[in-house]
Motif scaffolding. Structure first.
Motif, PDB file in Angstrom:
ATOM      1  N   SER A  74       0.838  -1.203   0.000  1.00  0.00           N
ATOM      2  CA  SER A  74       0.000   0.000   0.000  1.00  0.00           C
ATOM      3  C   SER A  74       0.872   1.251   0.000  1.00  0.00           C
ATOM      4  CB  SER A  74      -0.928   0.017   1.211  1.00  0.00           C
ATOM      5  OG  SER A  74      -1.811  -1.071   1.165  1.00  0.00           O
ATOM      6  N   MET A  75       1.949   1.223   0.774  1.00  0.00           N
ATOM      7  CA  MET A  75       2.847   2.384   0.827  1.00  0.00           C
ATOM      8  C   MET A  75       3.498   2.611  -0.544  1.00  0.00           C
ATOM      9  SD  MET A  75       2.670   3.655   3.847  1.00  0.00           S
ATOM     10  CE  MET A  75       4.160   4.495   4.284  1.00  0.00           C
ATOM     11  N   GLU A  76       3.887   1.529  -1.213  1.00  0.00           N
ATOM     12  CA  GLU A  76       4.482   1.662  -2.541  1.00  0.00           C
ATOM     13  C   GLU A  76       3.474   2.269  -3.517  1.00  0.00           C
ATOM     14  OE1 GLU A  76       5.981  -2.117  -3.794  1.00  0.00           O
ATOM     15  OE2 GLU A  76       7.403  -2.243  -2.127  1.00  0.00           O
ATOM     16  N   LYS A  77       2.234   1.806  -3.425  1.00  0.00           N
ATOM     17  CA  LYS A  77       1.182   2.350  -4.293  1.00  0.00           C
ATOM     18  C   LYS A  77       0.975   3.834  -4.000  1.00  0.00           C
ATOM     19  CE  LYS A  77      -1.474  -1.895  -5.029  1.00  0.00           C
ATOM     20  NZ  LYS A  77      -2.749  -2.589  -4.760  1.00  0.00           N
ATOM     21  N   MET A  78       0.978   4.178  -2.736  1.00  0.00           N
ATOM     22  CA  MET A  78       0.793   5.585  -2.345  1.00  0.00           C
ATOM     23  C   MET A  78       1.930   6.442  -2.899  1.00  0.00           C
ATOM     24  SD  MET A  78      -1.995   5.961  -0.658  1.00  0.00           S
ATOM     25  CE  MET A  78      -1.719   7.491   0.174  1.00  0.00           C
ATOM     26  N   GLU A  79       3.152   5.931  -2.778  1.00  0.00           N
ATOM     27  CA  GLU A  79       4.297   6.686  -3.289  1.00  0.00           C
ATOM     28  C   GLU A  79       4.202   6.845  -4.801  1.00  0.00           C
ATOM     29  OE1 GLU A  79       7.669   4.560  -1.823  1.00  0.00           O
ATOM     30  OE2 GLU A  79       7.459   5.352   0.210  1.00  0.00           O
ATOM     31  N   ARG A  80       3.782   5.782  -5.482  1.00  0.00           N
ATOM     32  CA  ARG A  80       3.646   5.844  -6.931  1.00  0.00           C
ATOM     33  C   ARG A  80       2.549   6.840  -7.316  1.00  0.00           C
ATOM     34  NH1 ARG A  80       3.159   0.744  -7.931  1.00  0.00           N
ATOM     35  NH2 ARG A  80       0.898   0.674  -8.034  1.00  0.00           N
ATOM     36  N   LEU A  81       1.436   6.826  -6.600  1.00  0.00           N
ATOM     37  CA  LEU A  81       0.350   7.770  -6.882  1.00  0.00           C
ATOM     38  C   LEU A  81       0.782   9.212  -6.614  1.00  0.00           C
ATOM     39  CD1 LEU A  81      -2.733   5.840  -5.487  1.00  0.00           C
ATOM     40  CD2 LEU A  81      -2.249   6.375  -7.871  1.00  0.00           C
ATOM     41  N   GLU A  82       1.545   9.408  -5.567  1.00  0.00           N
ATOM     42  CA  GLU A  82       2.042  10.746  -5.260  1.00  0.00           C
ATOM     43  C   GLU A  82       2.982  11.220  -6.366  1.00  0.00           C
ATOM     44  OE1 GLU A  82       4.445  13.132  -1.725  1.00  0.00           O
ATOM     45  OE2 GLU A  82       3.681  11.131  -1.347  1.00  0.00           O
ATOM     46  N   TYR A  83       3.834  10.315  -6.840  1.00  0.00           N
ATOM     47  CA  TYR A  83       4.743  10.654  -7.934  1.00  0.00           C
ATOM     48  C   TYR A  83       3.942  11.029  -9.192  1.00  0.00           C
ATOM     49  CZ  TYR A  83       8.125  10.068 -11.691  1.00  0.00           C
ATOM     50  OH  TYR A  83       8.899  10.265 -12.800  1.00  0.00           O
ATOM     51  N   GLU A  84       2.916  10.243  -9.498  1.00  0.00           N
ATOM     52  CA  GLU A  84       2.081  10.518 -10.669  1.00  0.00           C
ATOM     53  C   GLU A  84       1.334  11.843 -10.513  1.00  0.00           C
ATOM     54  OE1 GLU A  84      -0.401   7.087 -11.219  1.00  0.00           O
ATOM     55  OE2 GLU A  84       1.297   5.834 -11.851  1.00  0.00           O
ATOM     56  N   ALA A  85       0.876  12.142  -9.298  1.00  0.00           N
ATOM     57  CA  ALA A  85       0.189  13.419  -9.055  1.00  0.00           C
ATOM     58  C   ALA A  85       1.151  14.584  -9.299  1.00  0.00           C
ATOM     59  CB  ALA A  85      -0.372  13.469  -7.640  1.00  0.00           C
ATOM     60  N   ASN A  86       2.380  14.449  -8.830  1.00  0.00           N
ATOM     61  CA  ASN A  86       3.373  15.502  -9.058  1.00  0.00           C
ATOM     62  C   ASN A  86       3.683  15.638 -10.546  1.00  0.00           C
ATOM     63  OD1 ASN A  86       3.637  16.238  -6.385  1.00  0.00           O
ATOM     64  ND2 ASN A  86       5.255  14.761  -5.989  1.00  0.00           N
ATOM     65  N   ALA A  87       3.772  14.505 -11.260  1.00  0.00           N
ATOM     66  CA  ALA A  87       4.023  14.554 -12.700  1.00  0.00           C
ATOM     67  C   ALA A  87       2.868  15.257 -13.413  1.00  0.00           C
ATOM     68  CB  ALA A  87       4.221  13.143 -13.249  1.00  0.00           C
ATOM     69  N   LEU A  88       1.629  14.978 -12.998  1.00  0.00           N
ATOM     70  CA  LEU A  88       0.466  15.637 -13.604  1.00  0.00           C
ATOM     71  C   LEU A  88       0.476  17.139 -13.331  1.00  0.00           C
ATOM     72  CD1 LEU A  88      -2.374  13.053 -12.936  1.00  0.00           C
ATOM     73  CD2 LEU A  88      -1.431  13.724 -15.147  1.00  0.00           C
ATOM     74  N   ARG A  89       0.871  17.522 -12.135  1.00  0.00           N
ATOM     75  CA  ARG A  89       0.973  18.959 -11.813  1.00  0.00           C
ATOM     76  C   ARG A  89       1.960  19.641 -12.752  1.00  0.00           C
ATOM     77  NH1 ARG A  89       1.149  17.635  -6.121  1.00  0.00           N
ATOM     78  NH2 ARG A  89      -0.907  18.005  -5.271  1.00  0.00           N
ATOM     79  N   LYS A  90       3.102  18.974 -12.974  1.00  0.00           N
ATOM     80  CA  LYS A  90       4.109  19.550 -13.875  1.00  0.00           C
ATOM     81  C   LYS A  90       3.557  19.677 -15.288  1.00  0.00           C
ATOM     82  CE  LYS A  90       8.158  17.954 -11.329  1.00  0.00           C
ATOM     83  NZ  LYS A  90       9.314  17.052 -11.323  1.00  0.00           N
ATOM     84  N   LYS A  91       2.817  18.666 -15.742  1.00  0.00           N
ATOM     85  CA  LYS A  91       2.237  18.714 -17.085  1.00  0.00           C
ATOM     86  C   LYS A  91       1.232  19.850 -17.206  1.00  0.00           C
ATOM     87  CE  LYS A  91       2.852  13.905 -18.421  1.00  0.00           C
ATOM     88  NZ  LYS A  91       2.193  12.639 -18.784  1.00  0.00           N
ATOM     89  N   VAL A  92       0.415  20.046 -16.182  1.00  0.00           N
ATOM     90  CA  VAL A  92      -0.570  21.137 -16.204  1.00  0.00           C
ATOM     91  C   VAL A  92       0.148  22.482 -16.263  1.00  0.00           C
ATOM     92  CG1 VAL A  92      -2.323  22.323 -14.830  1.00  0.00           C
ATOM     93  CG2 VAL A  92      -2.423  19.849 -15.097  1.00  0.00           C
ATOM     94  N   ASP A  93       1.221  22.632 -15.482  1.00  0.00           N
ATOM     95  CA  ASP A  93       2.005  23.874 -15.527  1.00  0.00           C
ATOM     96  C   ASP A  93       2.583  24.093 -16.923  1.00  0.00           C
ATOM     97  OD1 ASP A  93       1.474  24.416 -12.881  1.00  0.00           O
ATOM     98  OD2 ASP A  93       3.380  23.602 -12.139  1.00  0.00           O
ATOM     99  N   GLU A  94       3.103  23.028 -17.524  1.00  0.00           N
ATOM    100  CA  GLU A  94       3.655  23.133 -18.873  1.00  0.00           C
ATOM    101  C   GLU A  94       2.569  23.505 -19.874  1.00  0.00           C
ATOM    102  OE1 GLU A  94       5.532  19.393 -19.677  1.00  0.00           O
ATOM    103  OE2 GLU A  94       7.086  19.704 -18.158  1.00  0.00           O
TER     104      GLU A  94
END
Length: 151
Positions: free
Chosen positions: A87-107
Motif C-alpha cells: 500500500s505504501m508503494e502504491k501511495m508513493e507511486r500515486l504521489e509521484y504521478e500526481a506531481n508529474a500531472l501537476r508539472k504537465k498542467v504547468d507546462e
C-alpha cells in the motif's frame, strides 16, 4: 495623433482625414471576431485546465485519506506487513504521478500563453495597439456625441 501642423485646414482635408479614420475603424472591426474567437478558445482551454487541476486535487485528497487509513492501521510495535508495504508503494507511486500531472498542467499553461503569443504575431495583431485604438475611438465618440462635459 495629429500635431497642430498636421491639422486639416480645409473641408476636403477634413473629409480625407475622416475617411482615413473610418477605414482604420473598419479594419479594427474586422479583426474583432478573430480576437473574440481566440479569447473564447483560451477561456475554454483555461476552464479545461482548471477542471483537470480540480480532479487532480480531488484524487490527491482521496489518496491522502487512504494514506491516513493505512497509516492508522499499522501497529508500530509489530512492524510493516507485506500488505502495508505494498500500500505504501502504491501511495508513493500515486504521489509521484500526481506531481508529474501537476508539472504537465504547468507546462500546458505555459504552452497556451506561448501559442497565444505566436498566434498574435503570425496574424500581425498588436493587441495593445488594438486596445489603444478602441479606447481612442471611444473617446472620440464621446467628444463627438457631447458626452464629455468637462466645461
Amino acid at each position: 495623433m495629429l500635431d497642430e501642423d498636421d491639422m486639416p485646414e480645409s473641408g476636403d482635408e477634413l473629409a480625407a482625414a475622416n475617411e482615413e479614420l473610418l477605414a482604420k475603424i473598419g479594419e479594427l472591426e474586422s479583426r474583432f471576431p478573430k480576437i473574440e474567437m481566440m479569447i473564447t478558445n483560451l477561456r475554454k482551454e483555461n476552464e479545461t485546465l482548471r477542471d483537470n487541476i480540480n480532479k487532480i486535487n480531488e484524487n490527491f485528497q482521496d489518496i491522502m485519506a487512504l494514506y491516513e487509513v493505512v497509516s492508522n492501521q499499522v501497529n508500530p510495535f509489530i512492524g510493516i506487513s507485506k500488505i502495508t508495504a505494498t500500500s505504501m508503494e502504491k501511495m508513493e507511486r500515486l504521489e509521484y504521478e500526481a506531481n508529474a500531472l501537476r508539472k504537465k498542467v504547468d507546462e500546458l499553461q505555459r504552452d497556451v500563453v506561448i501559442l497565444a503569443d505566436i498566434y498574435l504575431k503570425q496574424h500581425d495583431i498588436d493587441l495593445d495597439g488594438v486596445i489603444n485604438d478602441i479606447l481612442a475611438e471611444e473617446e472620440i465618440s464621446k467628444v463627438i456625441s457631447g458626452e464629455d462635459s468637462n466645461g
